[in-house]
Design an enzyme around this catalytic site. Structure first.
Site, PDB file in Angstrom:
ATOM      1  N   LYS A  81      24.091   6.660 -45.094  1.00  0.00           N
ATOM      2  CA  LYS A  81      23.857   5.559 -44.166  1.00  0.00           C
ATOM      3  C   LYS A  81      23.211   4.427 -44.949  1.00  0.00           C
ATOM      4  O   LYS A  81      22.292   4.648 -45.746  1.00  0.00           O
ATOM      5  CB  LYS A  81      22.953   6.022 -43.029  1.00  0.00           C
ATOM      6  CG  LYS A  81      22.692   4.966 -41.959  1.00  0.00           C
ATOM      7  CD  LYS A  81      21.881   5.554 -40.802  1.00  0.00           C
ATOM      8  CE  LYS A  81      21.612   4.523 -39.711  1.00  0.00           C
ATOM      9  NZ  LYS A  81      20.897   5.116 -38.552  1.00  0.00           N
ATOM     10  N   SER A 160      23.119   4.315 -34.178  1.00  0.00           N
ATOM     11  CA  SER A 160      23.086   3.438 -35.350  1.00  0.00           C
ATOM     12  C   SER A 160      23.693   4.095 -36.587  1.00  0.00           C
ATOM     13  O   SER A 160      24.077   3.410 -37.528  1.00  0.00           O
ATOM     14  CB  SER A 160      21.655   2.968 -35.641  1.00  0.00           C
ATOM     15  OG  SER A 160      20.855   4.004 -36.139  1.00  0.00           O
ATOM     16  N   SER A 184      20.339   8.605 -32.839  1.00  0.00           N
ATOM     17  CA  SER A 184      21.326   8.079 -33.784  1.00  0.00           C
ATOM     18  C   SER A 184      21.917   9.095 -34.745  1.00  0.00           C
ATOM     19  O   SER A 184      22.766   8.750 -35.568  1.00  0.00           O
ATOM     20  CB  SER A 184      20.719   6.911 -34.578  1.00  0.00           C
ATOM     21  OG  SER A 184      20.545   5.809 -33.720  1.00  0.00           O
TER      22      SER A 184
END
Length: 470
Positions: A81, A160, A184
């Protein structure tokens, strides 16, 4: 052979690499090419790290050939990420246009530990700008475009860590690291039919990860199976002198069969109230299957304003984390219109409300643990709904708290580990998920429960036709 490797578990890929039936370079090239060629289909990729991956794969190949096998992640490609710092001039954008060229001269602890385990960083993965900390309400809140769900590209991957979910579900990487402040990791696991593990707060160092909410942020894996999540957690967990919130505890993954052990699982009262019908039906079927290996009973938590308290903590800490960014007006450069003004409301929360929320969290954590001490896990649908349309606003200005919010508030507010695995599909082919939430630092217990469920079902073996084509 190449297509057969794409949706292969980490454990199986590790055995192929260890026995040299597949080379690390070959595996790296397969996933680098998929990221480059297919990543744009899902808005999943921010930066392809081909040069670094080639270097790491070549090193892994030399080490494995020399008999220096480091373990099940040695030679396995992965995606980060894009809030995890990476050295070597590789950008770390935090999903936000103002930071798209931002670089660091060090690696996040998680990145370093995966490198030490021999894993191969193939790319930085798309995310919602600033991990959703500015109050976004729709999937377009990222300068790379809304991450699209491989099960239906007109739906969202959720949370997210949306790019991490898309990349694993589409077979672009065998696993990814996401982050969760509130949903998330579990949300993309639910929407994309993956295993997603939110570790206990403090289990994994966050050094080098963008801070959104210091007392809620957690890093964890998104994988094809619960077993893979355990393998990754063992590599990334542990104390870190650079992160004082990291617990002084090591984690050894216990992958031994549970044998004749029966688990004890609680189901939150009214947990499916308000859930979409396929979610409710699949959860009930999942718990019926679990009754073969577990005793199940209804459970209630003490009556506290869980959602309000945790929301207050999140709002205040995110405003503090981005204080300079908010004050200098840079928020106006963000992609989502609501993120231009959302952060300013967060700065208006009273300090007394924040202190009250922190004190409440202490009381909540103690009473929740008293309830959970009677169970191995609390089970619930991961989300009350399936993936939403890519062009739909999913969050209203004043959402009504429901059971799903309650599980998220309790789990994240009390720092509890939870794992989501797929529980079935809707008639239109979208996945649903079931989560098992445990007591602090009991990841091995919830992993064992999730493995037991996956031993009885085959949902995790199904993959999107969209990702299999070509």
């Amino acid at each position: 052979m190449n297509n057969q490797l794409v949706f292969t578990s980490i454990r199986e890929l590790g055995e192929l690499l260890k026995s040299r039936q597949v080379s690390a370079m070959q595996l790296s090239d397969i996933f680098l090419d998929r990221l480059e060629q297919r990543g744009p289909n899902y808005n999943a990729l921010t930066t392809l790290t081909r040069e670094l991956a080639s270097e790491q794969a070549a090193r892994a190949e030399r080490e494995i050939s020399a008999g220096d096998y480091k373990g099940p992640l040695h030679g396995i490609p992965w995606g980060a990420k894009d809030l995890l710092a990476t050295a070597g001039g590789i950008p770390t954008s935090w999903g936000a246009a103002p930071f798209k060229d931002q670089t660091f001269d060090f690696d996040a602890t998680v990145v370093r530990r995966l490198d030490e385990a021999g894993a191969v960083l193939a790319g930085k993965l798309a995310m919602i700008e600033l991990a959703g900390g500015m109050g976004y309400r729709q999937p377009h809140a990222t300068f790379t475009g809304p991450p699209r769900n491989p099960w239906n590209r007109e739906t969202w991957t959720g949370g997210s860590s949306a790019g991490s979910g898309a990349a694993v579900a589409a077979g672009l990487v065998p696993f990814a690291i996401g982050s969760e402040t509130w949903g998330s990791i579990l949300s993309p696991a639910n929407n994309c039919g993956l295993a997603g593990l939110r570790p206990t707060y403090g289990r994994v160092s966050r050094y080098g990860a963008m801070a959104l909410c210091w007392t809620l942020d957690k890093l964890g894996p998104l994988c094809l199976t619960a077993d893979d999540c355990g393998l990754v957690l063992e590599a990334i967990a542990g104390p870190d002198a650079n992160d004082p919130t990291a617990a002084n505890l090591t984690f050894t993954y216990d992958d031994s069969p549970s044998g004749d052990k029966r688990f004890k699982i609680g189901i939150l009262k009214d947990v499916t109230v308000g859930a979409e019908e396929p979610v409710k039906a699949n959860f009930e079927k999942a718990m019926a299957a679990m009754s073969e290996v577990a005793d199940v009973e209804e459970v209630e938590f003490p009556d506290y304003p869980y959602v309000a308290a945790v929301r207050t903590i999140l709002n205040v800490e995110s405003a503090a984390a981005f204080e300079d960014f908010i004050e200098d007006g840079t928020a106006a450069q963000l992609t989502a219109p609501e993120d231009h003004y959302g952060p300013y409301a967060r700065t208006s929360v009273l300090a007394t409300d924040y202190v009250k929320a922190l004190r409440l969290r202490g009381l909540m954590s103690k009473e929740v643990d008293d309830v959970m001490s009677k169970y191995d896990a609390i089970a619930a649908p991961t989300s009350p709904r399936v993936a939403s349309p890519i062009d739909e606003e999913f969050r209203k200005a004043s959402p009504s708290p429901g059971p799903g919010d309650l599980m998220g508030a309790i789990g994240n507010g009390c720092g509890l580990p939870s794992i989501s695995v797929p529980s079935g599909f809707t008639e239109t082919g979208l996945p649903t998920g079931i989560q098992f939430m445990g007591r602090p630092y009991r990841e091995n217990t919830i992993l064992a429960i999730a493995r037991a469920y996956q031993d009885m079902t085959d949902w995790h073996t199904r993959h999107p036709e969209d990702a299999l084509e070509g």
